[in-house]
Scaffold this active site. Structure first.
Site, PDB file in Angstrom:
ATOM      1  N   ASN A 254      -0.302   6.826  -5.066  1.00 15.38           N
ATOM      2  CA  ASN A 254       0.867   7.784  -4.377  1.00 15.38           C
ATOM      3  C   ASN A 254       2.174   7.093  -4.532  1.00 15.38           C
ATOM      4  O   ASN A 254       2.343   5.943  -3.968  1.00 15.38           O
ATOM      5  CB  ASN A 254       0.592   7.538  -2.676  1.00 15.38           C
ATOM      6  CG  ASN A 254       1.459   8.093  -1.907  1.00 15.38           C
ATOM      7  OD1 ASN A 254       2.446   8.786  -2.341  1.00 15.38           O
ATOM      8  ND2 ASN A 254       1.542   8.311  -0.639  1.00 15.38           N
TER       9      ASN A 254
ATOM     10  N   ARG B 183      -0.934  11.835  -5.507  1.00 17.80           N
ATOM     11  CA  ARG B 183      -0.282  12.569  -4.549  1.00 17.80           C
ATOM     12  C   ARG B 183       1.055  13.235  -4.797  1.00 17.80           C
ATOM     13  O   ARG B 183       1.783  12.627  -5.129  1.00 17.80           O
ATOM     14  CB  ARG B 183      -0.154  11.834  -3.233  1.00 17.80           C
ATOM     15  CG  ARG B 183       0.279  12.419  -2.057  1.00 17.80           C
ATOM     16  CD  ARG B 183       0.704  11.618  -1.045  1.00 17.80           C
ATOM     17  NE  ARG B 183       1.495  12.486   0.080  1.00 17.80           N
ATOM     18  CZ  ARG B 183       2.425  11.993   0.621  1.00 17.80           C
ATOM     19  NH1 ARG B 183       2.980  10.842   0.577  1.00 17.80           N
ATOM     20  NH2 ARG B 183       3.110  12.821   1.807  1.00 17.80           N
TER      21      ARG B 183
ATOM     22  N   HIS C 236       0.993  17.555   4.795  1.00 16.27           N
ATOM     23  CA  HIS C 236      -0.111  16.767   5.228  1.00 16.27           C
ATOM     24  C   HIS C 236      -1.472  17.571   4.936  1.00 16.27           C
ATOM     25  O   HIS C 236      -2.566  17.442   5.612  1.00 16.27           O
ATOM     26  CB  HIS C 236      -0.331  16.436   6.756  1.00 16.27           C
ATOM     27  CG  HIS C 236       0.848  15.629   7.327  1.00 16.27           C
ATOM     28  ND1 HIS C 236       1.484  15.550   8.365  1.00 16.27           N
ATOM     29  CD2 HIS C 236       1.112  14.315   6.635  1.00 16.27           C
ATOM     30  CE1 HIS C 236       2.253  14.596   8.842  1.00 16.27           C
ATOM     31  NE2 HIS C 236       2.074  13.896   7.617  1.00 16.27           N
TER      32      HIS C 236
ATOM     33  N   ARG D 280      11.789  11.924  13.568  1.00 13.68           N
ATOM     34  CA  ARG D 280      12.057  13.290  13.277  1.00 13.68           C
ATOM     35  C   ARG D 280      12.003  14.164  14.483  1.00 13.68           C
ATOM     36  O   ARG D 280      10.998  13.936  15.288  1.00 13.68           O
ATOM     37  CB  ARG D 280      11.315  13.824  12.273  1.00 13.68           C
ATOM     38  CG  ARG D 280      11.272  13.292  10.649  1.00 13.68           C
ATOM     39  CD  ARG D 280      10.606  14.000   9.807  1.00 13.68           C
ATOM     40  NE  ARG D 280      10.083  13.495   8.667  1.00 13.68           N
ATOM     41  CZ  ARG D 280       8.927  13.260   8.141  1.00 13.68           C
ATOM     42  NH1 ARG D 280       7.805  13.552   8.760  1.00 13.68           N
ATOM     43  NH2 ARG D 280       8.702  12.416   7.072  1.00 13.68           N
TER      44      ARG D 280
ATOM     45  N   GLU E 262      -6.723  10.686   3.403  1.00 14.08           N
ATOM     46  CA  GLU E 262      -6.237  11.362   2.111  1.00 14.08           C
ATOM     47  C   GLU E 262      -6.732  10.833   0.840  1.00 14.08           C
ATOM     48  O   GLU E 262      -6.646  11.605   0.072  1.00 14.08           O
ATOM     49  CB  GLU E 262      -4.842  11.536   2.463  1.00 14.08           C
ATOM     50  CG  GLU E 262      -4.179  12.406   3.482  1.00 14.08           C
ATOM     51  CD  GLU E 262      -2.963  11.937   4.441  1.00 14.08           C
ATOM     52  OE1 GLU E 262      -2.874  10.822   5.009  1.00 14.08           O
ATOM     53  OE2 GLU E 262      -1.892  12.670   4.314  1.00 14.08           O
TER      54      GLU E 262
END
Ligand code: ADP
Length: 403
Positions: free
Chosen positions: A10, A91, A180, A241, A387
């Protein structure tokens, strides 16, 4: 013994996370992080069993980061030969309209990711730097890109289109992509195998509630709707957020504060959500603690979050025409019985949920559990997401020519 290994990567603009798996069985071998890339006090970390290595040294670029990782793996004897890493999965946050599943990371994929930079200026260039650094170090490895958006590409137009002038949607590819996706896919596959085996026409709502949070409505293993939008700013309230707001809030605040669009964007991305409403923290552990000390702003933030998640569950219940299973996952979803209850309390009357309070209290720290009773009209489960493993699984599939 099979020496082959698989790496999940990632790469961000100043960091690079990695996890190494055995090819056979995908058992985790080690993992770590290169952080503060571009700085003289860069950080290199390797976690290998009980060993936690940390070095501070200049890390000018991603190439140096990858060199540090591979040198350490060879020096420690974790990897005998670089070529033993036969498959690498990167990713990638934004796959735009181009990618509905993982793809071999070749020139064409690279070109498309580069084209998508306007949609994700923060991550896309970093993903490409990470890719190049590994490509140079281990050119023979099968390398793939695994997109956060890919799993959501099955959405129909009425689920992804924004009601703005249609020609602008088309010209600028301005639409809902979600995020996601790798997590939602992992959760749906696990959920189907563990709780809905043999059932046809399955309806699942997955709630990935971490510092970033999103929900997905999944019918027969395919996403029909998801809460994040053009970017991860859309959907439910998150750590920092705002999630969905009336779009005129942007204009109004820009006018009142005399700030630019990018400053408003920053405010909604980094200063809102749990942090902004509670004034305490973006970390729900801190907010939860303050809630129980009757801190008014912590209570307000927690209730607002729960309301917004419950509202999306309600929306997706209608969108799916019912629901067999609600899944909670990620930092909050996996670890906080308190927030799960706060959400479920707001949905239980309409959906006929019956939560097993004791099972809910016991489900945290990586435990998978069914937290609804047999009386519940909809099952509710906690499933830890993974993930990186999903990325490694796709890398293996590509290596075996099954992608
Ligand atoms: P991301 O991957 O988006 O950074 P995570 O899924 O790791 O986020 O979630 C991180 C958030 O989850 C934290 O900010 C905190 O709000 C919450 N969280 C993490 N661990 C716990 C825990 N043990 N108990 C309660 N909440 C937790």
């Amino acid at each position: 013994m099979d020496q082959r290994l698989v790496m999940a990567v990632n790469a961000g603009s100043s960091s690079l996370k990695y996890k190494l798996y055995r090819y056979e069985g995908l058992e985790v071998v080690c993992g770590g992080l290169v952080d503060r890339i571009g700085h003289d006090d860069g950080i290199f970390k390797l976690n290998y069993g009980e060993e936690h290595l940390k070095e501070i040294l200049p890390i000018p670029d991603h190439d140096k980061g990858v060199e540090l990782i591979l040198d350490a793996l060879l020096k420690k004897g974790i990897v005998k030969d670089k070529k033993d890493i036969v498959a690498i999965g990167h990713r990638v946050v934004q796959g735009g309209k181009y990618f509905s599943k993982s793809a071999i990371f070749d020139e064409d994929t690279e070109k498309k990711i580069a084209e998508l930079i306007p949609l994700d200026p923060l991550h896309a260039p970093a993903h490409l730097m990470g890719y190049h650094a590994f490509k140079e170090a281990i050119p023979e490895a099968t390398t793939i890109a695994v997109f956060d958006t890919a799993y959501h590409q099955t959405m129909e137009e009425e689920d992804y289109l924004f009601p703005i002038p249609y020609e602008l949607s088309r010209k600028y590819d301005c639409r809902r992509y979600g995020a996601h996706g790798t997590s939602h896919r992992y959760l749906a596959e696990k959920a189907l195998g563990s709780y809905l085996k043999g059932q046809t026409d399955t309806k699942i709502i997955t709630c990935h509630l971490g510092s970033g949070a999103s929900l997905a409505a999944i019918r027969d293993g395919k996403v029909v709707a998801t809460s994040m939008g053009l970017t991860p700013l859309g959907g439910v309230m998150m750590g920092t957020r705002s999630g969905d707001i009336d779009p005129s809030v942007s204009y109004y605040l820009a006018e009142r504060l005399g700030i630019s669009p990018s400053e408003v964007y920053d405010l909604l991305n980094k200063k809102s959500g749990f942090l902004g409403v509670s004034g305490i923290s973006n970390d729900t552990r801190d907010v939860e603690e303050a809630y129980f000390k009757a801190d008014e702003r912590a209570i307000r933030a927690s209730n607002l979050f729960a309301r917004r998640v419950a509202d999306y569950i309600g929306q997706y219940y209608v969108r799916l025409g019912g629901c067999d299973l609600i899944v909670f996952s990620a930092g909050i979803g996996e670890n906080s019985p308190f927030y799960r209850k706060l959400v479920l309390d707001r949905a239980k009357e309409a959906l006929g949920l019956d939560v097993d309070e004791a099972a809910n209290e016991k489900a945290f720290a990586g435990k998978e559990a069914l937290i609804s009773t047999s009386e519940s009209k909809v099952k509710v489960a906690v499933i830890p997401t993974d993930e990186e493993k999903m990325i490694a699984m796709d890398a293996v599939a590509a290596y075996e020519g099954r992608l």
